[in-house]
Design a protein around this motif. Structure first.
Motif, PDB file in Angstrom:
ATOM      1  N   LEU A 258      32.489  39.087  35.837  1.00 52.91           N
ATOM      2  CA  LEU A 258      32.771  40.129  36.835  1.00 52.91           C
ATOM      3  C   LEU A 258      32.104  39.813  38.171  1.00 52.91           C
ATOM      4  O   LEU A 258      32.599  40.211  39.227  1.00 52.91           O
ATOM      5  CB  LEU A 258      32.300  41.483  36.311  1.00 52.91           C
ATOM      6  CG  LEU A 258      33.149  42.058  35.171  1.00 52.91           C
ATOM      7  CD1 LEU A 258      32.414  43.185  34.457  1.00 52.91           C
ATOM      8  CD2 LEU A 258      34.491  42.554  35.690  1.00 52.91           C
ATOM      9  N   THR A 259      30.989  39.094  38.127  1.00 50.75           N
ATOM     10  CA  THR A 259      30.324  38.677  39.366  1.00 50.75           C
ATOM     11  C   THR A 259      31.161  37.646  40.101  1.00 50.75           C
ATOM     12  O   THR A 259      31.325  37.712  41.325  1.00 50.75           O
ATOM     13  CB  THR A 259      28.930  38.108  39.052  1.00 50.75           C
ATOM     14  OG1 THR A 259      28.133  39.120  38.414  1.00 50.75           O
ATOM     15  CG2 THR A 259      28.228  37.653  40.327  1.00 50.75           C
ATOM     16  N   VAL A 260      31.712  36.700  39.350  1.00 53.77           N
ATOM     17  CA  VAL A 260      32.585  35.690  39.952  1.00 53.77           C
ATOM     18  C   VAL A 260      33.797  36.346  40.599  1.00 53.77           C
ATOM     19  O   VAL A 260      34.271  35.907  41.658  1.00 53.77           O
ATOM     20  CB  VAL A 260      33.029  34.658  38.892  1.00 53.77           C
ATOM     21  CG1 VAL A 260      34.120  33.747  39.444  1.00 53.77           C
ATOM     22  CG2 VAL A 260      31.840  33.829  38.427  1.00 53.77           C
ATOM     23  N   LEU A 261      34.303  37.406  39.999  1.00 59.01           N
ATOM     24  CA  LEU A 261      35.473  38.106  40.519  1.00 59.01           C
ATOM     25  C   LEU A 261      35.144  39.017  41.695  1.00 59.01           C
ATOM     26  O   LEU A 261      36.048  39.627  42.281  1.00 59.01           O
ATOM     27  CB  LEU A 261      36.116  38.935  39.402  1.00 59.01           C
ATOM     28  CG  LEU A 261      36.768  38.145  38.260  1.00 59.01           C
ATOM     29  CD1 LEU A 261      37.188  39.088  37.146  1.00 59.01           C
ATOM     30  CD2 LEU A 261      37.961  37.347  38.769  1.00 59.01           C
ATOM     31  N   GLY A 262      33.858  39.121  42.050  1.00 57.32           N
ATOM     32  CA  GLY A 262      33.471  39.948  43.187  1.00 57.32           C
ATOM     33  C   GLY A 262      33.353  41.421  42.872  1.00 57.32           C
ATOM     34  O   GLY A 262      33.303  42.242  43.787  1.00 57.32           O
ATOM     35  N   ILE A 263      33.289  41.763  41.582  1.00 52.39           N
ATOM     36  CA  ILE A 263      33.224  43.167  41.182  1.00 52.39           C
ATOM     37  C   ILE A 263      31.776  43.627  40.995  1.00 52.39           C
ATOM     38  O   ILE A 263      31.432  44.768  41.310  1.00 52.39           O
ATOM     39  CB  ILE A 263      34.031  43.387  39.886  1.00 52.39           C
ATOM     40  CG1 ILE A 263      35.514  43.101  40.163  1.00 52.39           C
ATOM     41  CG2 ILE A 263      33.853  44.801  39.342  1.00 52.39           C
ATOM     42  CD1 ILE A 263      36.376  43.076  38.920  1.00 52.39           C
ATOM     43  N   LEU A 264      30.937  42.743  40.488  1.00 55.13           N
ATOM     44  CA  LEU A 264      29.531  43.068  40.270  1.00 55.13           C
ATOM     45  C   LEU A 264      28.636  42.135  41.074  1.00 55.13           C
ATOM     46  O   LEU A 264      29.029  41.018  41.428  1.00 55.13           O
ATOM     47  CB  LEU A 264      29.175  42.963  38.782  1.00 55.13           C
ATOM     48  CG  LEU A 264      29.887  43.914  37.822  1.00 55.13           C
ATOM     49  CD1 LEU A 264      29.395  43.681  36.399  1.00 55.13           C
ATOM     50  CD2 LEU A 264      29.699  45.377  38.228  1.00 55.13           C
ATOM     51  N   ASP A 265      27.427  42.621  41.339  1.00 56.19           N
ATOM     52  CA  ASP A 265      26.423  41.839  42.055  1.00 56.19           C
ATOM     53  C   ASP A 265      25.107  41.992  41.319  1.00 56.19           C
ATOM     54  O   ASP A 265      24.572  43.107  41.216  1.00 56.19           O
ATOM     55  CB  ASP A 265      26.295  42.343  43.496  1.00 56.19           C
ATOM     56  CG  ASP A 265      25.189  41.631  44.263  1.00 56.19           C
ATOM     57  OD1 ASP A 265      24.927  40.454  43.954  1.00 56.19           O
ATOM     58  OD2 ASP A 265      24.599  42.261  45.168  1.00 56.19           O
ATOM     59  N   THR A 266      24.599  40.882  40.780  1.00 56.55           N
ATOM     60  CA  THR A 266      23.339  40.915  40.052  1.00 56.55           C
ATOM     61  C   THR A 266      22.203  40.552  40.999  1.00 56.55           C
ATOM     62  O   THR A 266      22.216  39.492  41.618  1.00 56.55           O
ATOM     63  CB  THR A 266      23.359  39.932  38.872  1.00 56.55           C
ATOM     64  OG1 THR A 266      24.404  40.310  37.963  1.00 56.55           O
ATOM     65  CG2 THR A 266      22.038  39.952  38.122  1.00 56.55           C
ATOM     66  N   ARG A 267      21.221  41.438  41.094  1.00 52.10           N
ATOM     67  CA  ARG A 267      20.086  41.237  41.983  1.00 52.10           C
ATOM     68  C   ARG A 267      18.840  40.982  41.148  1.00 52.10           C
ATOM     69  O   ARG A 267      18.461  41.822  40.327  1.00 52.10           O
ATOM     70  CB  ARG A 267      19.887  42.454  42.885  1.00 52.10           C
ATOM     71  CG  ARG A 267      21.141  42.823  43.670  1.00 52.10           C
ATOM     72  CD  ARG A 267      20.985  44.140  44.404  1.00 52.10           C
ATOM     73  NE  ARG A 267      22.261  44.592  44.950  1.00 52.10           N
ATOM     74  CZ  ARG A 267      22.456  45.767  45.531  1.00 52.10           C
ATOM     75  NH1 ARG A 267      21.432  46.622  45.638  1.00 52.10           N
ATOM     76  NH2 ARG A 267      23.647  46.094  46.004  1.00 52.10           N
ATOM     77  N   GLN A 268      18.245  39.838  41.349  1.00 56.59           N
ATOM     78  CA  GLN A 268      17.103  39.433  40.552  1.00 56.59           C
ATOM     79  C   GLN A 268      15.996  40.483  40.600  1.00 56.59           C
ATOM     80  O   GLN A 268      15.538  40.873  41.672  1.00 56.59           O
ATOM     81  CB  GLN A 268      16.570  38.087  41.076  1.00 56.59           C
ATOM     82  CG  GLN A 268      15.504  37.458  40.199  1.00 56.59           C
ATOM     83  CD  GLN A 268      16.043  37.018  38.844  1.00 56.59           C
ATOM     84  OE1 GLN A 268      17.189  36.603  38.746  1.00 56.59           O
ATOM     85  NE2 GLN A 268      15.222  37.099  37.812  1.00 56.59           N
ATOM     86  N   GLY A 269      15.612  40.966  39.434  1.00 58.25           N
ATOM     87  CA  GLY A 269      14.530  41.929  39.347  1.00 58.25           C
ATOM     88  C   GLY A 269      14.911  43.350  39.720  1.00 58.25           C
ATOM     89  O   GLY A 269      14.051  44.243  39.728  1.00 58.25           O
TER      90      GLY A 269
END
Length: 236
Positions: free
Chosen positions: A50-61
């Motif tokens: 989903l991150t690759v598709l631009g739907i989610l954004d994972t933020r470290q910590g």
């Protein structure tokens, strides 16, 4: 359906159902994995997809968030498709571009702002100066070409059309570079076509803008090289 697909589908339903919206933080990994009935490993794979598709954004910590869901970000997979098939399917992609931009030009004629008209005019003047150089900087001309089309698409007021146009037109550099180098008068025709589109936009002539844009892009489409004619990208 694989476990990863279940994660993708589950998060999609949470968004489309209104439980999650742009900018919202996803539940913690343990809780979300239990809710979706998958392992944490499968959940991470789904989140990566989903991150690759631009739907989610994972933020470290900080956790994982839903993006702003801007259409331009969600078209990354289209851009990849153009990259992978551009040389063999250039005309097919450009046919779609022609349909989209023809409509965008008509919409833009009814709503383009004076500031955007001035910006487009400045781009055309820059392109004209580029053509007057010897030798012509074909890459610089294509940059101006792309900017002009971007302004028209954006002024149409439909962000989905703008994103689709950007996904296609912005990824066909090599084919357009080949045309400028090998087809005598192609860039001069493009310049005249752009100026005709601009005049229609300035006059608020929606049908004229559509006709001019369609004729221009049909000319481009019919002159595209076959796969064996496209030169390697000098930047790669």
């Amino acid at each position: 359906m694989s476990r990863t697909d279940e994660v993708v589908d589950g998060v999609r339903r949470m968004i489309t159902g209104g439980e999650l919206g742009p900018g919202d933080r996803l539940p913690v990994e343990k809780d979300l994995a239990e809710r979706l009935g998958v392992s944490r490993g499968s959940l991470r794979e789904g989140v990566r997809a989903l991150t690759v598709l631009g739907i989610l954004d994972t933020r470290q910590g900080d956790g994982t968030y839903v993006t702003n869901l801007d259409p331009a970000n969600l078209m990354s997979s289209l851009q990849l498709a153009v990259d992978l098939h551009g040389e063999t399917s250039a005309r097919s992609f450009h046919a779609v571009r022609r349909l989209l931009e023809t409509e965008a030009a008509g919409l833009a004629a009814r709503r383009i702002t004076p500031e955007a008209l001035d910006e487009a005019k400045a781009v055309l003047e820059r392109a004209a100066r580029t053509l007057a150089e010897d030798p012509v900087d074909h890459a610089a001309f294509i940059e101006a070409d792309t900017m002009f089309h971007r302004i028209v698409a954006d002024q149409g007021g439909n962000p989905v059309i703008s994103a689709l146009v950007e996904g296609i037109a912005g990824r066909t550099f090599r084919e357009r570079l080949w045309r400028g180098r090998h087809e005598a008068g192609a860039e001069e025709r493009t310049q005249r076509d752009h100026e005709a589109v601009w005049r229609a936009l300035s006059a608020g002539d929606a049908e004229g803008a559509r006709v001019r844009m369609a004729a221009h892009l049909l000319d481009v489409e019919e002159s595209l090289p076959s796969p064996d004619q496209v030169e390697p990208d000098p930047e790669t």
